[in-house]
Design a protein around this motif. Sequence first.
Motif, PDB file in Angstrom:
ATOM      1  N   GLU A  83      26.071 -43.428  30.472  1.00 43.77           N
ATOM      2  CA  GLU A  83      24.800 -44.040  30.854  1.00 43.77           C
ATOM      3  C   GLU A  83      23.699 -42.978  30.988  1.00 43.77           C
ATOM      4  O   GLU A  83      22.558 -43.207  30.585  1.00 43.77           O
ATOM      5  N   VAL A  84      24.052 -41.839  31.547  1.00 41.64           N
ATOM      6  CA  VAL A  84      23.083 -40.752  31.705  1.00 41.64           C
ATOM      7  C   VAL A  84      22.725 -40.164  30.341  1.00 41.64           C
ATOM      8  O   VAL A  84      21.551 -39.909  30.048  1.00 41.64           O
ATOM      9  N   ILE A  85      23.718 -39.972  29.485  1.00 45.06           N
ATOM     10  CA  ILE A  85      23.460 -39.464  28.138  1.00 45.06           C
ATOM     11  C   ILE A  85      22.561 -40.433  27.377  1.00 45.06           C
ATOM     12  O   ILE A  85      21.612 -40.026  26.706  1.00 45.06           O
ATOM     13  N   SER A  86      22.852 -41.727  27.489  1.00 42.27           N
ATOM     14  CA  SER A  86      22.032 -42.739  26.815  1.00 42.27           C
ATOM     15  C   SER A  86      20.595 -42.689  27.314  1.00 42.27           C
ATOM     16  O   SER A  86      19.644 -42.807  26.526  1.00 42.27           O
ATOM     17  N   ALA A  87      20.404 -42.510  28.603  1.00 47.03           N
ATOM     18  CA  ALA A  87      19.055 -42.431  29.170  1.00 47.03           C
ATOM     19  C   ALA A  87      18.327 -41.185  28.665  1.00 47.03           C
ATOM     20  O   ALA A  87      17.132 -41.236  28.363  1.00 47.03           O
ATOM     21  N   PHE A  88      19.044 -40.063  28.561  1.00 42.61           N
ATOM     22  CA  PHE A  88      18.443 -38.841  28.027  1.00 42.61           C
ATOM     23  C   PHE A  88      17.968 -39.073  26.591  1.00 42.61           C
ATOM     24  O   PHE A  88      16.839 -38.733  26.230  1.00 42.61           O
ATOM     25  N   LEU A  89      18.845 -39.658  25.763  1.00 40.30           N
ATOM     26  CA  LEU A  89      18.478 -39.941  24.374  1.00 40.30           C
ATOM     27  C   LEU A  89      17.299 -40.914  24.312  1.00 40.30           C
ATOM     28  O   LEU A  89      16.403 -40.771  23.464  1.00 40.30           O
ATOM     29  N   ALA A  90      17.259 -41.886  25.214  1.00 34.57           N
ATOM     30  CA  ALA A  90      16.132 -42.830  25.264  1.00 34.57           C
ATOM     31  C   ALA A  90      14.832 -42.099  25.588  1.00 34.57           C
ATOM     32  O   ALA A  90      13.778 -42.418  25.023  1.00 34.57           O
ATOM     33  N   GLY A  91      14.889 -41.114  26.485  1.00 31.52           N
ATOM     34  CA  GLY A  91      13.698 -40.317  26.798  1.00 31.52           C
ATOM     35  C   GLY A  91      13.193 -39.554  25.586  1.00 31.52           C
ATOM     36  O   GLY A  91      11.984 -39.487  25.338  1.00 31.52           O
ATOM     37  N   LEU A  92      14.130 -38.979  24.819  1.00 29.07           N
ATOM     38  CA  LEU A  92      13.726 -38.293  23.589  1.00 29.07           C
ATOM     39  C   LEU A  92      13.058 -39.263  22.627  1.00 29.07           C
ATOM     40  O   LEU A  92      12.008 -38.972  22.053  1.00 29.07           O
ATOM     41  N   ILE A  93      13.672 -40.430  22.447  1.00 24.02           N
ATOM     42  CA  ILE A  93      13.136 -41.422  21.513  1.00 24.02           C
ATOM     43  C   ILE A  93      11.776 -41.928  21.983  1.00 24.02           C
ATOM     44  O   ILE A  93      10.853 -42.085  21.185  1.00 24.02           O
ATOM     45  N   ASP A  94      11.634 -42.164  23.294  1.00 26.70           N
ATOM     46  CA  ASP A  94      10.346 -42.618  23.820  1.00 26.70           C
ATOM     47  C   ASP A  94       9.248 -41.573  23.621  1.00 26.70           C
ATOM     48  O   ASP A  94       8.074 -41.917  23.527  1.00 26.70           O
ATOM     49  N   SER A  95       9.624 -40.301  23.563  1.00 33.74           N
ATOM     50  CA  SER A  95       8.621 -39.254  23.403  1.00 33.74           C
ATOM     51  C   SER A  95       8.292 -38.997  21.939  1.00 33.74           C
ATOM     52  O   SER A  95       7.153 -39.141  21.527  1.00 33.74           O
ATOM     53  N   ASP A  96       9.267 -38.623  21.149  1.00 37.70           N
ATOM     54  CA  ASP A  96       9.019 -38.237  19.757  1.00 37.70           C
ATOM     55  C   ASP A  96       9.849 -39.027  18.757  1.00 37.70           C
ATOM     56  O   ASP A  96      10.040 -38.593  17.627  1.00 37.70           O
ATOM     57  N   GLY A  97      10.341 -40.169  19.166  1.00 35.86           N
ATOM     58  CA  GLY A  97      11.166 -40.960  18.269  1.00 35.86           C
ATOM     59  C   GLY A  97      10.352 -41.995  17.520  1.00 35.86           C
ATOM     60  O   GLY A  97       9.164 -42.213  17.788  1.00 35.86           O
ATOM     61  N   TYR A  98      11.022 -42.632  16.585  1.00 35.30           N
ATOM     62  CA  TYR A  98      10.371 -43.648  15.767  1.00 35.30           C
ATOM     63  C   TYR A  98      11.377 -44.741  15.447  1.00 35.30           C
ATOM     64  O   TYR A  98      12.479 -44.467  14.975  1.00 35.30           O
ATOM     65  N   VAL A  99      10.997 -45.965  15.739  1.00 41.24           N
ATOM     66  CA  VAL A  99      11.821 -47.115  15.387  1.00 41.24           C
ATOM     67  C   VAL A  99      11.113 -47.822  14.240  1.00 41.24           C
ATOM     68  O   VAL A  99       9.994 -48.317  14.398  1.00 41.24           O
ATOM     69  N   ASP A 100      11.752 -47.847  13.077  1.00 41.78           N
ATOM     70  CA  ASP A 100      11.162 -48.440  11.885  1.00 41.78           C
ATOM     71  C   ASP A 100      11.130 -49.960  12.016  1.00 41.78           C
ATOM     72  O   ASP A 100      12.130 -50.565  12.375  1.00 41.78           O
ATOM     73  N   LYS A 101      10.005 -50.557  11.731  1.00 42.02           N
ATOM     74  CA  LYS A 101       9.857 -52.011  11.856  1.00 42.02           C
ATOM     75  C   LYS A 101      10.383 -52.750  10.627  1.00 42.02           C
ATOM     76  O   LYS A 101      10.682 -53.928  10.701  1.00 42.02           O
ATOM     77  N   ASN A 102      10.472 -52.052   9.505  1.00 46.19           N
ATOM     78  CA  ASN A 102      10.879 -52.700   8.271  1.00 46.19           C
ATOM     79  C   ASN A 102      12.354 -52.486   7.931  1.00 46.19           C
ATOM     80  O   ASN A 102      12.966 -53.333   7.299  1.00 46.19           O
TER      81      ASN A 102
END
Length: 192
Positions: free
Chosen positions: A118-137
């Motif tokens: 859960e902590v690792i997942s939260a860390f990865l979520a923080g990275l994604i929220d900062s410099d990540g990209y979720v493709d809409k297509n």
Amino acid sequence: EEWPFKEYQKFKGVVIDEDIAWLLGYFIGDGSIGPYLNNKERVRFFDQTIENLEKVVSVLEKIVGFKYRIQRDSRNKTRYVTSYNKKLNLFLKEITGIKGKKDTEIAIPPIIFKSSLEVISAFLAGLIDSDGYVDKNKIRLSYSTQSKKLASEIACLCSLLGLRPALRERLPKKKNWRIIYEINLDTKEQLR
């Protein structure tokens, strides 16, 4: 079920829970630390998304007991949160290893590897929220960094979690730019 770490870890008396882990990931992506006027040191978090900065404010209050304000840069409309708190600045420097201007050698804090999923997942979520990209297509999630070490560690951590990350180098498009390392997760099963 086989992940060996189940308990929260502590660093300098701070319990590294999901909120703190998210903040660490977010700081590595969109935070900075450095000198300011009169030899003060400041930590800053930048974003155009107010929800992320509201979460930063909430987690910072949890660490130092002080409510921060979200500010807006009049020049470029970027929002940010600034802290001059010595305790917070020292904590972030020591746990992340970032002592000043970020360079290409930033890495995942070692304590994250010894944390619960859960902590690792939260860390990865923080990275994604900062410099990540979720493709809409496409069904794709990407994270980009100038740090080859950080990119390799993210890919390694994702592999340990049973994901199949793709890591690639993107060459600079302009003369003064650096190589960018991009990690992609792009199957429905991985992003579930």
